[in-house]
Motif scaffolding. Structure first.
Motif, mmCIF file in Angstrom:
data_model
loop_
_atom_site.group_PDB
_atom_site.id
_atom_site.type_symbol
_atom_site.label_atom_id
_atom_site.label_comp_id
_atom_site.label_asym_id
_atom_site.label_seq_id
_atom_site.Cartn_x
_atom_site.Cartn_y
_atom_site.Cartn_z
ATOM 1 N N SER A 100 21.800 -1.242 17.882
ATOM 2 C CA SER A 100 20.701 -0.322 18.142
ATOM 3 C C SER A 100 20.633 0.606 16.943
ATOM 4 O O SER A 100 21.574 1.357 16.683
ATOM 5 C CB SER A 100 20.935 0.479 19.422
ATOM 6 N N ALA A 101 19.550 0.533 16.186
ATOM 7 C CA ALA A 101 19.489 1.304 14.945
ATOM 8 C C ALA A 101 18.075 1.778 14.650
ATOM 9 O O ALA A 101 17.100 1.074 14.931
ATOM 10 C CB ALA A 101 20.002 0.461 13.778
ATOM 11 N N SER A 102 18.000 2.967 14.076
ATOM 12 C CA SER A 102 16.726 3.471 13.572
ATOM 13 C C SER A 102 16.460 2.846 12.202
ATOM 14 O O SER A 102 17.391 2.593 11.440
ATOM 15 C CB SER A 102 16.765 4.994 13.446
ATOM 16 N N ILE A 103 15.202 2.586 11.916
ATOM 17 C CA ILE A 103 14.834 2.033 10.614
ATOM 18 C C ILE A 103 14.616 3.177 9.640
ATOM 19 O O ILE A 103 13.734 4.023 9.843
ATOM 20 C CB ILE A 103 13.565 1.169 10.725
ATOM 21 N N THR A 104 15.436 3.224 8.594
ATOM 22 C CA THR A 104 15.306 4.266 7.577
ATOM 23 C C THR A 104 14.147 3.905 6.658
ATOM 24 O O THR A 104 14.149 2.844 6.024
ATOM 25 C CB THR A 104 16.592 4.405 6.752
ATOM 26 N N ALA A 105 13.156 4.778 6.590
ATOM 27 C CA ALA A 105 11.965 4.515 5.784
ATOM 28 C C ALA A 105 12.192 4.902 4.330
ATOM 29 O O ALA A 105 12.956 5.823 4.019
ATOM 30 C CB ALA A 105 10.776 5.284 6.348
ATOM 31 N N ALA A 106 11.523 4.206 3.441
ATOM 32 C CA ALA A 106 11.590 4.533 2.021
ATOM 33 C C ALA A 106 10.811 5.815 1.751
ATOM 34 O O ALA A 106 9.914 6.198 2.512
ATOM 35 C CB ALA A 106 11.012 3.391 1.195
ATOM 36 N N THR A 107 11.150 6.488 0.659
ATOM 37 C CA THR A 107 10.417 7.682 0.242
ATOM 38 C C THR A 107 8.953 7.311 -0.018
ATOM 39 O O THR A 107 8.677 6.320 -0.701
ATOM 40 C CB THR A 107 11.027 8.259 -1.044
ATOM 41 N N PRO A 108 8.006 8.051 0.539
ATOM 42 C CA PRO A 108 6.592 7.718 0.333
ATOM 43 C C PRO A 108 6.231 7.673 -1.148
ATOM 44 O O PRO A 108 6.692 8.495 -1.942
ATOM 45 C CB PRO A 108 5.851 8.852 1.047
ATOM 46 N N GLY A 109 5.435 6.696 -1.528
ATOM 47 C CA GLY A 109 5.001 6.567 -2.917
ATOM 48 C C GLY A 109 3.511 6.782 -3.043
ATOM 49 O O GLY A 109 2.809 7.053 -2.067
ATOM 50 N N THR A 110 3.026 6.650 -4.276
ATOM 51 C CA THR A 110 1.606 6.827 -4.569
ATOM 52 C C THR A 110 0.967 5.470 -4.838
ATOM 53 O O THR A 110 1.379 4.776 -5.782
ATOM 54 C CB THR A 110 1.403 7.723 -5.804
ATOM 55 N N PRO A 111 0.000 5.043 -4.023
ATOM 56 C CA PRO A 111 -0.674 3.762 -4.285
ATOM 57 C C PRO A 111 -1.385 3.799 -5.632
ATOM 58 O O PRO A 111 -1.999 4.812 -6.011
ATOM 59 C CB PRO A 111 -1.674 3.651 -3.132
ATOM 60 N N LEU A 112 -1.317 2.700 -6.376
ATOM 61 C CA LEU A 112 -1.945 2.608 -7.688
ATOM 62 C C LEU A 112 -3.262 1.841 -7.585
ATOM 63 O O LEU A 112 -3.515 1.159 -6.589
ATOM 64 C CB LEU A 112 -0.995 1.910 -8.664
ATOM 65 N N PRO A 113 -4.096 1.917 -8.602
ATOM 66 C CA PRO A 113 -5.388 1.207 -8.574
ATOM 67 C C PRO A 113 -5.214 -0.300 -8.432
ATOM 68 O O PRO A 113 -4.103 -0.833 -8.529
ATOM 69 C CB PRO A 113 -6.013 1.566 -9.930
ATOM 70 N N ALA A 114 -6.328 -0.989 -8.267
ATOM 71 C CA ALA A 114 -6.308 -2.427 -8.019
ATOM 72 C C ALA A 114 -5.636 -3.213 -9.142
ATOM 73 O O ALA A 114 -5.052 -4.273 -8.904
ATOM 74 C CB ALA A 114 -7.742 -2.927 -7.810
ATOM 75 N N ASP A 115 -5.706 -2.698 -10.375
ATOM 76 C CA ASP A 115 -5.074 -3.398 -11.497
ATOM 77 C C ASP A 115 -3.612 -2.994 -11.696
ATOM 78 O O ASP A 115 -2.969 -3.419 -12.656
ATOM 79 C CB ASP A 115 -5.861 -3.162 -12.793
ATOM 80 N N GLY A 116 -3.099 -2.164 -10.782
ATOM 81 C CA GLY A 116 -1.713 -1.721 -10.905
ATOM 82 C C GLY A 116 -1.520 -0.537 -11.821
ATOM 83 O O GLY A 116 -0.377 -0.130 -12.083
ATOM 84 N N GLY A 117 -2.623 0.024 -12.320
ATOM 85 C CA GLY A 117 -2.506 1.176 -13.209
ATOM 86 C C GLY A 117 -1.720 0.835 -14.469
ATOM 87 O O GLY A 117 -1.678 -0.318 -14.910
#
Length: 282
Positions: A159-176
């Motif tokens: 029984s475990a909680s899922i540790t979430a990753a640090t929120p990131g910033t989405p990049l443009p469609a070309d990946g910036g």
């Protein structure tokens, strides 16, 4: 007689279990392989990004505590767990749970003595709960089975909680900027442009593409090309500080469709491909 101080001392003396170390009311999780019986005390769960399709959940049952946040933020949670565990006595069991709630493999790893074991499809796997934030269930096989002369059995309530990753910033469609840097890297690979590749790889090019050994440089170029698409489509991209993860797909030199993730790292003003997890879609 005042019993409060005595009661307080007794409470402090009780062992503190890691949250989610075992399902409520269940026995302590264990895995036995040959002469090694490993009991686990801690449970951690993380999202594991697959090369294509929905993400799975990686559950780790460990003998020692780990830095869960660092694992959640890692490009490959499994590699980070291996690094944190190191060669200390003890080890871990990793359970893979797919998006449909079925097991997708178990890996047992132990040090001092060193032993490891992979399996899937044995025993009885039951998932009682699976949400975006937690997993709970049990995988057990109490009747020993044999694997090349070594027997194994296990009972793994969890029984475990899922540790979430640090929120990131989405990049443009070309990946910036990271996406453009990766596209330029693939273009240099396709052309065999060794001077450009040496600049892009930095210190890594000294052994991969040595300037004083033409034959070794040709072999290094071949190795770098293997399994990589000639060009890619950026499916999605997210940046966390000086790191960015690209989800890509494309076709390699052998006309094999590839998909997966690429970790880009920023050094100064330059983005560099640090590591990749690409595989055949078929």
């Amino acid at each position: 007689m005042n019993v409060r101080p005595l009661l307080y001392c007794l409470l402090l003396a009780l062992p503190i279990a890691s949250p989610g170390a075992a399902a409520a009311g269940a026995a302590a999780p264990y895995f036995r392989y040959d002469k090694i019986r490993m009991e686990t005390r801690h449970a951690y769960a993380f999202v594991h990004e697959e090369r294509s399709g929905p993400a799975s959940t990686y559950l780790f049952l460990t003998t020692d505590p780990l830095d869960a946040k660092k694992i959640a933020d890692a490009f490959d949670p499994g590699s980070e767990v291996n690094q944190q565990v190191g060669d200390k006595p003890g080890g871990f069991v990793r359970i893979c749970i797919n998006a449909e709630g079925k097991e997708c493999g178990l890996y047992f790893s132990h040090e001092q003595p060193s032993e490891s074991f992979n399996m899937s499809g044995s025993g009885e796997f039951k998932l009682a709960k699976q949400t975006a934030g937690s997993v709970e269930g049990r995988w057990q096989m109490t009747k020993p089975d044999d694997f090349f002369g070594k027997t194994y059995d296990f009972d793994l309530p969890f029984s475990a909680s899922i540790t979430a990753a640090t929120p990131g910033t989405p990049l443009p469609a070309d990946g910036g900027a990271p996406g453009k840097a990766y596209a330029a890297y693939l273009a240099a690979l396709a052309k065999g442009d060794l001077p450009t590749l040496r600049k892009m790889l930095g210190e890594g090019s000294r052994w991969q593409l040595p300037e004083d050994d033409e034959q070794a440089a040709k072999q290094g170029l071949k190795d770098l090309r293997d399994g990589k698409p000639v060009s890619v489509k950026i499916v999605s991209a997210i940046q966390r500080g000086d790191h960015a993860v690209l989800r890509v797909e494309g076709v390699d030199r052998d006309e094999i469709k590839r998909a997966g993730r690429v970790l880009m790292v920023k050094e100064g003003d330059t983005w560099r491909a640090e590591t990749q997890d690409l595989g055949s879609v078929d």
